[in-house]
Design a protein around this motif. Structure first.
Motif, PDB file in Angstrom:
ATOM      1  N   PRO A  26     -67.836 -10.554 -74.568  1.00 53.34           N
ATOM      2  CA  PRO A  26     -67.477 -10.687 -75.991  1.00 53.34           C
ATOM      3  C   PRO A  26     -67.093 -12.128 -76.319  1.00 53.34           C
ATOM      4  CG  PRO A  26     -66.462  -8.743 -75.052  1.00 53.34           C
ATOM      5  CD  PRO A  26     -67.070  -9.500 -73.901  1.00 53.34           C
ATOM      6  N   ARG A  27     -67.538 -12.614 -77.465  1.00 57.27           N
ATOM      7  CA  ARG A  27     -67.355 -14.033 -77.760  1.00 57.27           C
ATOM      8  C   ARG A  27     -65.968 -14.321 -78.332  1.00 57.27           C
ATOM      9  NH1 ARG A  27     -70.956 -11.524 -80.926  1.00 57.27           N
ATOM     10  NH2 ARG A  27     -70.757 -11.625 -83.206  1.00 57.27           N
ATOM     11  N   THR A  28     -65.453 -15.469 -77.971  1.00 51.13           N
ATOM     12  CA  THR A  28     -64.159 -15.908 -78.499  1.00 51.13           C
ATOM     13  C   THR A  28     -64.398 -16.672 -79.803  1.00 51.13           C
ATOM     14  OG1 THR A  28     -64.309 -18.031 -77.376  1.00 51.13           O
ATOM     15  CG2 THR A  28     -63.275 -16.222 -76.149  1.00 51.13           C
ATOM     16  N   GLU A  29     -63.293 -16.996 -80.462  1.00 48.69           N
ATOM     17  CA  GLU A  29     -63.418 -17.751 -81.712  1.00 48.69           C
ATOM     18  C   GLU A  29     -64.020 -19.134 -81.441  1.00 48.69           C
ATOM     19  OE1 GLU A  29     -60.913 -17.655 -85.766  1.00 48.69           O
ATOM     20  OE2 GLU A  29     -59.765 -17.876 -83.940  1.00 48.69           O
ATOM     21  N   ARG A  83     -59.930 -22.647 -89.345  1.00 45.72           N
ATOM     22  CA  ARG A  83     -59.654 -22.303 -87.943  1.00 45.72           C
ATOM     23  C   ARG A  83     -59.296 -23.521 -87.106  1.00 45.72           C
ATOM     24  NH1 ARG A  83     -63.026 -18.941 -90.268  1.00 45.72           N
ATOM     25  NH2 ARG A  83     -63.119 -16.764 -89.566  1.00 45.72           N
ATOM     26  N   VAL A  84     -58.974 -24.621 -87.759  1.00 46.71           N
ATOM     27  CA  VAL A  84     -58.798 -25.864 -86.996  1.00 46.71           C
ATOM     28  C   VAL A  84     -57.699 -25.775 -85.950  1.00 46.71           C
ATOM     29  CG1 VAL A  84     -59.748 -27.543 -88.596  1.00 46.71           C
ATOM     30  CG2 VAL A  84     -57.410 -26.765 -88.884  1.00 46.71           C
ATOM     31  N   GLU A  85     -56.734 -24.919 -86.177  1.00 46.30           N
ATOM     32  CA  GLU A  85     -55.645 -24.845 -85.208  1.00 46.30           C
ATOM     33  C   GLU A  85     -56.003 -23.989 -84.006  1.00 46.30           C
ATOM     34  OE1 GLU A  85     -52.322 -23.547 -87.465  1.00 46.30           O
ATOM     35  OE2 GLU A  85     -52.192 -25.442 -88.568  1.00 46.30           O
ATOM     36  N   ARG A  86     -57.114 -23.273 -84.094  1.00 49.23           N
ATOM     37  CA  ARG A  86     -57.419 -22.350 -83.001  1.00 49.23           C
ATOM     38  C   ARG A  86     -58.650 -22.750 -82.200  1.00 49.23           C
ATOM     39  NH1 ARG A  86     -56.365 -18.901 -87.332  1.00 49.23           N
ATOM     40  NH2 ARG A  86     -58.515 -18.181 -87.505  1.00 49.23           N
ATOM     41  N   VAL A  87     -59.377 -23.744 -82.668  1.00 49.50           N
ATOM     42  CA  VAL A  87     -60.585 -24.142 -81.938  1.00 49.50           C
ATOM     43  C   VAL A  87     -60.568 -25.641 -81.672  1.00 49.50           C
ATOM     44  CG1 VAL A  87     -62.006 -22.288 -82.917  1.00 49.50           C
ATOM     45  CG2 VAL A  87     -61.942 -24.506 -84.031  1.00 49.50           C
ATOM     46  N   THR A  88     -61.304 -26.052 -80.657  1.00 47.98           N
ATOM     47  CA  THR A  88     -61.431 -27.466 -80.336  1.00 47.98           C
ATOM     48  C   THR A  88     -62.592 -28.038 -81.147  1.00 47.98           C
ATOM     49  OG1 THR A  88     -60.736 -26.933 -78.102  1.00 47.98           O
ATOM     50  CG2 THR A  88     -61.745 -29.102 -78.439  1.00 47.98           C
ATOM     51  N   LEU A  89     -62.317 -29.141 -81.832  1.00 44.97           N
ATOM     52  CA  LEU A  89     -63.349 -29.710 -82.707  1.00 44.97           C
ATOM     53  C   LEU A  89     -64.090 -30.845 -82.021  1.00 44.97           C
ATOM     54  CD1 LEU A  89     -61.363 -29.999 -86.057  1.00 44.97           C
ATOM     55  CD2 LEU A  89     -62.839 -28.137 -85.313  1.00 44.97           C
TER      56      LEU A  89
END
Lengths: 271, 131
Positions: free
Chosen positions: A170-173, B70-76
Motif C-alpha cells: 500500500p502506498r504512503t503519502e 501536504r508540505v509538512e508530511r512529505v519530502t519536497l
C-alpha cells in the motif's frame, strides 16, 4: 504419479512469460478462415517506444493531437514485432508469406486488431476481471486481479488466463506525492503561451511505479517455475501487464454500486 | 523546449488563472438558476476559456496546490518547493484582488464589492485588504 500430474498441470496453467513468441488468432465470420499473426516477444524497449509514440501532444486549447499518432504507434509496433502471418490466401494457392511486401499487404485493420489483442487496452491483452482490486486484509497488501488473452491453447483458439494477481505494498503519502509529481512533469514545445504541451509519458511513469511497489504476483510463470521473487517480477513481467495492473490499482475497486449523481439545472434543460 | 516544472513564472500565472476560473465557476453555479437558457449556455461556454498558457502549466499547478496542503508530511524536491512558492504568490495576489468576505469567508467578486455574492450580506466599508 498423481503429484507429478498436479505439478505439471499447475505449471501448464501459469501464463508463460518466457514463451518464444506471441500468437494472436481469430476466425473470420464470413469465410470461417483462421488468421494468425506470429510475433516476437514484447520487450520493454518496444513497449517504451510504443508508449512514447502514443503520448499525445496537447494544443493550447486543451485539444489532444493524438489520432494520427495512435494509428502510427499501433502500426509501428506491429511492424517491429511481426514474424509471420497465416490464413491469407492468394489465388492459385500461391504463398502469401513469400511475397516481398507481405507485411504491407496485411490489412491495417488486422494489424491493429492483432496489437490490441496482444497488448491491450482491456479487455484484450491485459484485461481486468470483475473482482478487480481490493485490499487483502489478512496480509495488508493491495491485490489486483487481471484476466488476459495470451497465445493459443489449443492452436487456433486464443486462451484466457484468468485470476492473475499482482500484490502491491500500500502506498504512503510520500509515494503518492512522488507519483503525482512525476506525472505532472510536462514540457512545452514552441513557447509557454502558444506552444504544444508534451505530457509526461504516463505509462512509463506508472511502470516505474509498478517496479517500486510490487511485492508479489500469482498465475505467471517461466518455463521452469512460477514467478515469485520480486527482482524476477520486475525483470520478467510483461510491460503491458505491469501497466494494466498498476492502472487498476490506482483506480481502486470499481466493482461497487455508485450513488446516482445529483441532478443539475443544465441536465433538466437538456431533457 | 521548456520544462514546465522549472518555469516558476509560468506556474504563477497558471495558478492565478486556475483560482480565477474556480471563482468564476462558483459564481456561475450561484447565478445559473436566475439566467435565461441562452445566457446560461453562453456563460458556461466562457468558463475555462481564459487560459493563456499551455495545458501542462495548469496540470502542474493543480498538482502543486495538492502538494501544498501536504508540505509538512512529505519530502519536497527543489522544483516542488519553487513551484509551491509560485502558487503561494499567486494565491496572495488572488486574495488581494478577491478578499474574503468577513462574514462567510468566500472570495468576493472584487476588492471593491459592497456585498458578498455568496451570503448576500453587505461588506461594510469595503472588504478587508487581502493578506
Amino acid at each position: 504419479m498423481a503429484e507429478e500430474n498436479t505439478a505439471s498441470e499447475t505449471q501448464r496453467d501459469l501464463l508463460p512469460l518466457d514463451s518464444e513468441g506471441r500468437v494472436v488468432s481469430w476466425t473470420m465470420r464470413g469465410t470461417g478462415a483462421l488468421r494468425r499473426h506470429l510475433f516476437r516477444p514484447v520487450t520493454p524497449e518496444a513497449a517504451r517506444k510504443f508508449w512514447k509514440d502514443l503520448n499525445p501532444l496537447i494544443e493550447p486549447g486543451g485539444l489532444e493531437r493524438a489520432n494520427a499518432q495512435v494509428l502510427g504507434s499501433y502500426q509501428s509496433l506491429w511492424m517491429e514485432l511481426i514474424r509471420g502471418v497465416e490464413g491469407y490466401a492468394l489465388a492459385g494457392g500461391r504463398d502469401f508469406a513469400a511475397l516481398p511486401d507481405w507485411k504491407l499487404r496485411v490489412p491495417q485493420g488486422d494489424r491493429r486488431r492483432a496489437i490490441e489483442w496482444m497488448v491491450g487496452p482491456p479487455p484484450y491483452g491485459a484485461g481486468v476481471s470483475p473482482a478487480d482490486s481490493e485490499t487483502e486484509y489478512e496480509t495488508g497488501f493491495d491485490v489486483v486481479r487481471l484476466d488476459a488473452l495470451w497465445n493459443e491453447d489449443p492452436p487456433g483458439a486464443m486462451r484466457w488466463h484468468t485470476g492473475l494477481t499482482h500484490k502491491f505494498q500500500p502506498r504512503t503519502e510520500q509515494e503518492e506525492a512522488d507519483l503525482r509529481g512525476e506525472l505532472s512533469r510536462h514540457f512545452t514545445v514552441g513557447g509557454s503561451r502558444r506552444g504544444l504541451t508534451r505530457p509526461a509519458t504516463r505509462a512509463l511513469v506508472l511502470v516505474r511505479f509498478y517496479d517500486r511497489m510490487i511485492r508479489g504476483v500469482g498465475g505467471y510463470g517461466l518455463s521452469s517455475h512460477a514467478l515469485g521473487e520480486r527482482e524476477e517480477i520486475i525483470a520478467r513481467m510483461d510491460p503491458f501487464h505491469k501497466l494494466a495492473a498498476v492502472e487498476r490499482w490506482l483506480e481502486g475497486s470499481s466493482d461497487v454500486i455508485q450513488p446516482d449523481p445529483p441532478r443539475r439545472v443544465d441536465d433538466e434543460e437538456e431533457e | 523546449m521548456i520544462c514546465v516544472a522549472e518555469d516558476a513564472e509560468g506556474l504563477q500565472i497558471a495558478a492565478r488563472e486556475l483560482l480565477e476560473e474556480e471563482l468564476a465557476k462558483r459564481l456561475f453555479d450561484e447565478l445559473a438558476p436566475r439566467l435565461g437558457a441562452r445566457q446560461r449556455v453562453n456563460a458556461r461556454q466562457n468558463l475555462g476559456t481564459q487560459r493563456t498558457l499551455g495545458a501542462g502549466y495548469y496540470l502542474r499547478a493543480a498538482f502543486l496546490f495538492w502538494l501544498a496542503s501536504r508540505v509538512e508530511r512529505v519530502t519536497l524536491m527543489a522544483e516542488d518547493s519553487e513551484g509551491i512558492e509560485a502558487i503561494l504568490a499567486a494565491s496572495a495576489a488572488f486574495q488581494r484582488a478577491h478578499p474574503p468576505c468577513p462574514n462567510c469567508g468566500e472570495a468576493l467578486e472584487s476588492a471593491l464589492s459592497n456585498s458578498c455574492w455568496s451570503c448576500k450580506k453587505s461588506v461594510r466599508g469595503g472588504a478587508p485588504a487581502g493578506r
